[in-house]
Design a protein around this motif. Structure first.
Motif, short mmCIF file in Angstrom:
data_model
loop_
_atom_site.label_atom_id
_atom_site.label_comp_id
_atom_site.label_asym_id
_atom_site.label_seq_id
_atom_site.Cartn_x
_atom_site.Cartn_y
_atom_site.Cartn_z
N VAL A 551 0.83 -1.20 0.00
CA VAL A 551 0.00 0.00 0.00
C VAL A 551 0.87 1.25 0.00
CG1 VAL A 551 -1.61 1.34 1.40
CG2 VAL A 551 -2.00 -1.10 1.04
N ARG A 552 1.94 1.26 0.80
CA ARG A 552 2.83 2.42 0.82
C ARG A 552 3.46 2.65 -0.54
NH1 ARG A 552 4.25 0.66 6.15
NH2 ARG A 552 5.91 -0.64 5.27
N ARG A 553 3.85 1.56 -1.21
CA ARG A 553 4.46 1.71 -2.53
C ARG A 553 3.46 2.26 -3.54
NH1 ARG A 553 9.11 -0.30 -4.99
NH2 ARG A 553 9.63 -1.39 -3.05
N GLU A 554 2.25 1.72 -3.53
CA GLU A 554 1.22 2.21 -4.45
C GLU A 554 0.90 3.67 -4.18
OE1 GLU A 554 -2.35 0.00 -4.81
OE2 GLU A 554 -1.36 -1.95 -4.92
N ALA A 555 0.65 3.98 -2.90
CA ALA A 555 0.27 5.36 -2.56
C ALA A 555 1.40 6.34 -2.87
CB ALA A 555 -0.10 5.43 -1.08
N GLY A 556 2.64 5.95 -2.53
CA GLY A 556 3.75 6.83 -2.83
C GLY A 556 3.94 7.05 -4.32
N SER A 557 3.74 6.01 -5.12
CA SER A 557 3.88 6.14 -6.57
C SER A 557 2.79 7.03 -7.15
CB SER A 557 3.83 4.76 -7.23
OG SER A 557 4.88 3.94 -6.74
N ILE A 558 1.55 6.85 -6.66
CA ILE A 558 0.46 7.72 -7.12
C ILE A 558 0.75 9.17 -6.74
CG2 ILE A 558 -1.98 8.29 -6.75
CD1 ILE A 558 -2.51 5.30 -6.41
N GLY A 559 1.20 9.38 -5.49
CA GLY A 559 1.51 10.73 -5.04
C GLY A 559 2.61 11.38 -5.85
N LEU A 560 3.68 10.64 -6.11
CA LEU A 560 4.80 11.19 -6.88
C LEU A 560 4.39 11.47 -8.32
CD1 LEU A 560 7.77 9.02 -5.55
CD2 LEU A 560 7.37 11.46 -5.16
N ALA A 561 3.61 10.59 -8.92
CA ALA A 561 3.17 10.80 -10.29
C ALA A 561 2.28 12.04 -10.39
CB ALA A 561 2.42 9.58 -10.80
N GLY A 562 1.31 12.16 -9.46
CA GLY A 562 0.46 13.35 -9.47
C GLY A 562 1.23 14.61 -9.20
N ALA A 563 2.18 14.55 -8.26
CA ALA A 563 2.99 15.73 -7.95
C ALA A 563 3.87 16.13 -9.13
CB ALA A 563 3.86 15.46 -6.72
N LEU A 564 4.37 15.13 -9.87
CA LEU A 564 5.19 15.43 -11.03
C LEU A 564 4.38 16.15 -12.10
CD1 LEU A 564 7.90 15.14 -12.47
CD2 LEU A 564 7.16 12.90 -13.30
N VAL A 565 3.17 15.68 -12.36
CA VAL A 565 2.31 16.34 -13.35
C VAL A 565 1.96 17.75 -12.88
CG1 VAL A 565 0.07 16.26 -14.52
CG2 VAL A 565 1.38 14.16 -14.19
N GLY A 566 1.60 17.89 -11.60
CA GLY A 566 1.30 19.22 -11.07
C GLY A 566 2.49 20.15 -11.13
N SER A 567 3.69 19.62 -10.90
CA SER A 567 4.89 20.45 -10.96
C SER A 567 5.14 20.98 -12.36
CB SER A 567 6.11 19.65 -10.49
OG SER A 567 5.94 19.20 -9.16
N VAL A 568 4.91 20.12 -13.35
CA VAL A 568 5.08 20.57 -14.74
C VAL A 568 4.13 21.73 -15.04
CG1 VAL A 568 4.77 19.89 -17.16
CG2 VAL A 568 5.92 18.34 -15.56
N ILE A 569 2.88 21.62 -14.55
CA ILE A 569 1.91 22.69 -14.76
C ILE A 569 2.35 23.95 -14.03
CG2 ILE A 569 -0.47 23.41 -14.31
CD1 ILE A 569 -1.28 20.47 -14.64
N ALA A 570 2.77 23.82 -12.76
CA ALA A 570 3.18 24.99 -11.98
C ALA A 570 4.37 25.69 -12.61
CB ALA A 570 3.50 24.56 -10.54
N PHE A 571 5.40 24.92 -12.98
CA PHE A 571 6.59 25.53 -13.59
C PHE A 571 6.26 26.11 -14.96
CE2 PHE A 571 9.26 22.41 -10.94
CZ PHE A 571 9.34 23.32 -9.90
#
Length: 619
Positions: A551-571
């Motif tokens: 569960v930690r691996r799944e949740a962390g991967s989802i969080g990192l993927a979403g954060a990466l997409v959001g970071s691209v938008i923010a930058f």
């Protein structure tokens, strides 16, 4: 249908809790924002306090718009997930004869019930949030002392009905896509056991995703050409269409991205990667508020960073003097002219005037710069002047192009202004010059307007090195403050940027809190809906520690993927705003909100992991 919807909500309340909480929080934010606006509008104040509260209303108006956007986005996402979690239940209804129309009516009825209760509770909570918001605005110095939430008429007949109706509409339209999906449920889905999403990208989703992507690209393209009063609001909300497009198109890439992040050679890594890749709808729904939090909040903070840098560059570019004398300036100009090395001297002050829009419908406060037209070039740079500076005498003004556009004033026209002493005058616009979106200005002659007390400064331009001249002037005028222009500007720049930072932190803070709560709701829904899957894993020998690791691996991967997409938008939006501001402030330094985005991403990933593990512990 309402009775069936009520029973569904009662029996499956865990499925709808995410939508309900999202709506309550969204309605509370909207109610708080509108009640503060109505309180500011009805406050019995005049003068500077009235102007301050007008500024508060404008800032909180952005918060109200942001609250409406967040509510629609989060409610639509959670309702879609609620329908997806009930796929087999809805398929059983189709199997026993329910028509597609009845399925749509059922979901709409559920949305209506959630909307009525959630909006009512949210409006009541919004009064408490509004009172706290009003106190916060006073505490940080944005609102004048004594300002508080008013429970007078406008709060009840404006803020309350607007917030309640908006909450109902948000739920109704947010559940629209979920209702259409429910109507397409196939009876055969009731026999499926595998949780594999076969067709997530529908035609409507493709169209809407591309439309919002085009809107975002169009906003970036036209931003440099817009006038200041239009450019800044669009810059603030530039990230929103990209966030919507990213979430709508996320099934194309987010499952693969999160799967790639989770993958390694261990059994846990391979299982997590396969689950994320096949459960695309669940992965997308869980990551949607993460993309929202990082993309929107990161963009707001990035725009603030760039605008602050542009504002500083604009002010430093505007003043051409080398030394500034403040304090006791009586007779200072004549004494300074006699000093060796002095090239030019001018006296500059400031006054708060009110200008009437060209149509005469309203008036707007403006910080007018009071100048001596004959010597102003020694202190202020005027570029691309059209008209005659020599005519700036008596009832006349020289306008910045952006300010003239916002007021509807034109060169050669005559308009009304109200001076600080209360007198009104008809003034002629004798010329225009280039200003920028952030520092709009108007020059008025010193024989028309008296500068405000304590605002007059003598600006000195020198022939070579300014430090010796500064020291000589300080010795000649011991009762005055003598500084290099850069040092004199520093507190002015800080004061100007402080208000902008306060507004942006308020907007991004509210958005982040709402998004984090939405992340917690969506994550809990996503992992709670997999109880049967987790029970099956335990039956084949998976230990609780291994399950929590998965569960930690799944949740962390989802969080990192979403954060990466959001970071691209923010930058990306930050770079777009920087490029747009460079068209008017060429010396704007490049800046990215790297630290801010990293902190946002860490908060979101931490929330996903913590909630997912806590949810699985209870199963």
């Amino acid at each position: 249908m309402l009775m069936l919807a009520g029973r569904t909500l009662r029996d499956r309340r865990s499925v709808f809790v995410g939508s309900f909480v999202a709506l309550v929080l969204g309605s509370a934010m909207l109610m708080a924002a509108i009640s503060v606006i109505t309180s500011a509008a009805s406050a019995d104040v005049t003068g500077q306090d009235r102007e301050t509260l007008d500024g508060v209303s404008s800032m909180i108006g952005f918060l109200a718009a942001l609250a409406a956007f967040l509510s629609i986005f989060i409610v639509a996402s959670t309702f879609a997930f609620a329908v997806a979690a009930r796929a087999r239940e809805l398929a059983l209804l189709r199997m026993i004869g329910a028509t597609p129309k009845q399925m749509r009516r059922l979901v709409r009825a559920e949305a209506l019930l959630v909307g009525v209760v959630g909006s009512a509770l949210g409006c009541l909570l919004g009064l408490l949030v509004g009172a706290a918001l009003a106190q916060l605005l006073v505490l940080v110095g944005v609102a004048p002392d004594g300002f508080a939430l008013s429970l007078s008429g406008p709060t009840w007949y404006v803020a309350l009905p607007v917030s309640a109706v908006t909450g109902l509409l948000v739920t109704w339209f947010g559940a629209g896509a979920a209702a259409r999906r429910a109507s397409r449920a196939s009876p055969s889905d009731a026999l499926r056991e595998a949780d594999v999403d076969e067709r997530v990208m529908t035609g409507r989703r493709w169209i809407m995703g591309l439309v919002f992507l085009a809107i975002g690209i169009g906003g970036v393209a036209i931003l440099p050409a817009l006038a200041g009063d239009v450019q800044i609001p669009i810059a603030v909300f530039l990230a929103e269409p990209f966030v919507i497009a990213a979430v709508l198109l996320a099934p194309l890439f987010l499952g693969g991205l999160s799967s790639w992040i989770a993958r390694d050679r261990s059994a846990t890594g391979m299982l997590a990667a396969a689950t994320l890749r096949t459960g695309v709808r669940r992965t997308t729904s869980t990551s949607a508020p993460i993309v929202l939090a990082v993309g929107v909040c990161g963009s707001l903070l990035g725009v603030s960073v760039v605008m602050s840098a542009a504002s500083e560059a604009s002010l430093r570019e505007r003043y051409t003097s080398d030394v500034v004398v403040t304090g006791n300036t009586d007779g200072a100009a004549d004494a300074i002219r006699a000093e060796p090395g002095v090239e030019g001297v001018t006296t500059i002050g400031h006054a708060r005037v009110r200008t009437v829009e060209a149509g005469g419908l309203w008036d707007q406060p403006v910080n007018a710069t009071v100048v001596d037209p004959g010597t102003v070039s020694a202190g202020i740079r005027l570029d691309e002047v059209s008209g005659s500076l020599d005519r700036l005498r008596g009832p006349s003004v020289l306008m910045g192009e952006n300010l003239a556009w916002s007021l509807g004033w034109e060169q050669g026209g005559e308009y009304s202004i109200r001076l600080p002493d209360g007198s009104s005058h008809r003034v002629e616009v004798v010329g225009l010059y280039r200003d920028d979106a952030l520092v709009q200005s108007m020059l008025v002659p010193d024989d028309l307007v008296r500068a405000g007390e304590g605002t007059t400064a003598v600006h000195v331009s020198v022939e070579s090195e300014p430090s010796p001249v500064r020291d000589a002037v300080a010795a000649t005028l011991p009762g005055s403050s003598v500084e290099l222009t850069g040092d004199w500007l520093a507190p002015l720049i800080e004061e100007q940027n402080a208000g902008m930072r306060s507004g942006v932190w308020l907007l991004s803070g509210f958005a982040l809190v709402y998004a984090l709560l939405a992340i917690a709701n969506t994550t809990a829904m996503a992992f709670r809906s997999r109880r049967h899957e987790f029970d099956s894993l335990r039956l084949v020998g998976t230990t609780d520690e291994q399950l929590r690791g998965l569960v930690r691996r799944e949740a962390g991967s989802i969080g990192l993927a979403g954060a990466l997409v959001g970071s691209v938008i923010a930058f990306g939006t930050t770079v777009a705003v920087w490029f747009a501001l460079r068209t008017s402030v060429a010396e704007t330094p490049f800046a990215l909100p790297v630290v801010e985005v990293v902190v946002l991403a860490a908060c979101c990933v931490g929330m996903v992991v913590a909630v997912s593990v806590a949810t699985v512990r209870r199963l």
